[in-house]
Design an enzyme around this catalytic site. Structure first.
Site, PDB file in Angstrom:
ATOM      1  CG  HIS A 308      18.196   3.143  17.664  1.00  0.00           C
ATOM      2  ND1 HIS A 308      18.286   1.781  17.860  1.00  0.00           N
ATOM      3  CD2 HIS A 308      16.949   3.389  17.206  1.00  0.00           C
ATOM      4  CE1 HIS A 308      17.129   1.228  17.522  1.00  0.00           C
ATOM      5  NE2 HIS A 308      16.310   2.174  17.125  1.00  0.00           N
ATOM      6  CG  ASP A 366      11.400   8.829  15.602  1.00  0.00           C
ATOM      7  OD1 ASP A 366      11.820   8.065  16.497  1.00  0.00           O
ATOM      8  OD2 ASP A 366      10.402   8.585  14.906  1.00  0.00           O
TER       9      ASP A 366
END
Ligand code: SDX
Length: 431
Positions: A308, A366
């Site tokens: 991320h 996700d």
């Protein structure tokens, strides 16, 4: 918030200029470079905006080092545990948790706007049945401005409010219709006597041939997935919506731009890519080979659902999602879901691997969401549309905040030009 007694000194060639340093309510200070080109004749260079604050905002705060995500100051894990999606929508839009009459009014406004203009169904019929639902959503949401002319004037606060409610209300209906269209089943109209998440599941899974029975466990899990994806500061799709809106474009067209950006596998498309990756790995004995590939700079393969731009500790949404995956699969009696077994073992091995530790790569939102959505009966092609349904409130909240800014300017970045300098045209006979 400006803390004028702080400045940053910049020396550019023979020039020395003082730049104001602005202090946030929490998080890093920012150097205000708005006058940099005027005063020093230089640009900053930050492709990917890794060190650039593009706006001031009061909506969502992320502390990547601590794995903290706050919506108007409330931690995401508390909201996921105690709130529900439409209450979180109210919080993001209006800045405070609603009292019961505010919440009732808001829920009622959304509920009575969930139907689509009947003519819009013919838009769906223009697509091939094997179209990706995201392709349909980009098209249909962009077309909303052709149907709802009475809520596209962004300078009219009432029209902004109507567009806000319409977007939040109609997105689940559009996503469900896209799903039904691609599986060849008839559209199911929304109902006004069930909650938002149950309505969405019903529009996706009910069929005229039999009565549909809501499953409160799945509705709660769906609502929690909506909460976890609602907003996330200035991510790529939100920044797309802000940039598109800065030109004065209507909100429906700007949200369609956000959907298009979200579709990418590096962003919202990762949930689909992640489950497909877990299935491709297939069994825990294959994991080391894939981890080796993910670490190989010469191999484009990346662990989808990992890493991320902001979170360098852990993604707090992934922790909630992992817990929810266990609960949903347990309650559905799916005890040996191979994708979940692979996901848990992959997470364990990756988090013990120096490469992932050094590069601070952790499961993101996700990584586990696809496992829950598949257990609910969704095909992978519906994962990102569901992300888009949830993120609509984030896009709209950030859009609303930007449009209300009296200092709003069109977004127009500059560049580091490395092309040809001036040269004259050459006639084709001389080339
Ligand atoms: C979302 O921004 C948001 O807030 C997004 C989001 C939201 O709610 O809106 O949180 C939703 O988009 C989550 C992210 C979903 N994407 C994925 O899961 C796709 C896989 N992840 C990567 O593509 C990547 O981690 C990104 C895109 C998420 C972040 O990329 P960055 O910040 O630009 O980091 P990077 O690509 O520069 O990577 C840093 C290093 C690189 O190695 P070096 O060039 O330094 O040698 O880490 C490596 C990368 O190669 N790396 C990975 C990796 N992610 C980064 N290596 C293997 N597997 C990965 N998943």
């Amino acid at each position: 918030m400006t803390n004028r007694d702080k400045t940053a000194k910049l020396i550019v060639g023979k020039k020395e200029i003082d730049l104001p340093v602005l202090s946030p309510s929490t998080g890093p200070d920012v150097i205000d470079i708005r006058r940099l080109y005027t005063d020093a004749g230089v640009f900053t260079y930050d492709p990917g905006f890794t060190s650039t604050a593009s706006t001031e905002s009061e909506i969502t705060y992320i502390n990547g080092g601590k794995g903290e995500l706050l919506h108007r100051g409330y931690p995401i894990d508390q909201l996921a545990e105690n709130s529900h999606y439409l209450e979180v929508c109210f919080l993001l839009l209006y800045g405070h948790l609603p009292n019961s009459s505010e919440l009732d009014d808001f829920v009622n406004s959304v509920t009575i706007h969930t139907m689509l203009h009947e003519q819009m169904q013919f838009l769906f019929r223009g697509f091939r049945r094997d179209a990706h639902p995201m392709a349909i959503m980009v098209g249909v949401v962009g077309a909303l401005s052709a149907f709802y002319h009475d809520s596209i004037d962004i300078n009219d606060s009432w029209q902004r409010q109507v567009a806000t409610i319409r977007m939040i209300a109609k997105m689940p209906t559009i996503a469900a219709m896209a799903f039904k269209y691609t599986i060849g089943q008839p559209f199911v109209y929304p109902r006004n006597d069930i909650d938002y998440a149950s309505n969405f599941l019903r529009m996706c899974f009910a069929v005229p041939a039999e009565d549909y029975k809501e499953n409160p466990v799945l509705s709660r899990a769906m609502d929690r997935i909506f909460i976890l994806h609602a907003d996330h500061e200035q991510n790529a799709s939100t920044s797309t919506v802000r940039l598109a809106s800065s030109s004065g474009a209507n909100p429906f067209a700007c949200i369609a731009a956000g959907i298009a950006c979200l579709w990418g596998p590096a962003h919202g498309g990762a949930n689909q890519a992640c489950l497909e990756m877990l299935k491709k790995i297939g069994s825990v004995d294959k994991i080391p080979g894939y981890i080796k590939r993910a670490k190989d700079p010469g191999d484009p393969f990346r662990l989808m659902g990992f890493g991320h731009r902001v979170y360098k500790n852990f993604d707090p949404r992934a922790a909630v999602m992992k817990k929810s995956a266990d609960e949903v699969l347990d309650l559905l009696g799916i005890d040996n879901n191979p994708a979940l077994q692979v996901a848990k073992e992959l997470e364990k091995q990756a988090l013990e691997d120096d490469y992932f530790i050094e590069k601070k790569l952790f499961p993101n939102v996700d990584f586990y969401s696809g496992i829950i959505l598949e257990a609910m009966g969704f095909p992978t092609s519906m994962f990102t549309p569901i992300f888009a349904v949830s993120r609509t409130v984030g896009w709209i909240s950030q859009w609303k905040e930007m449009i209300q800014d009296p200092h709003l300017k069109i977004g127009r970045p500059r560049q580091l030009y490395k092309g040809e300098t001036h040269r004259d045209y050459i006639d084709i006979n001389q080339r």
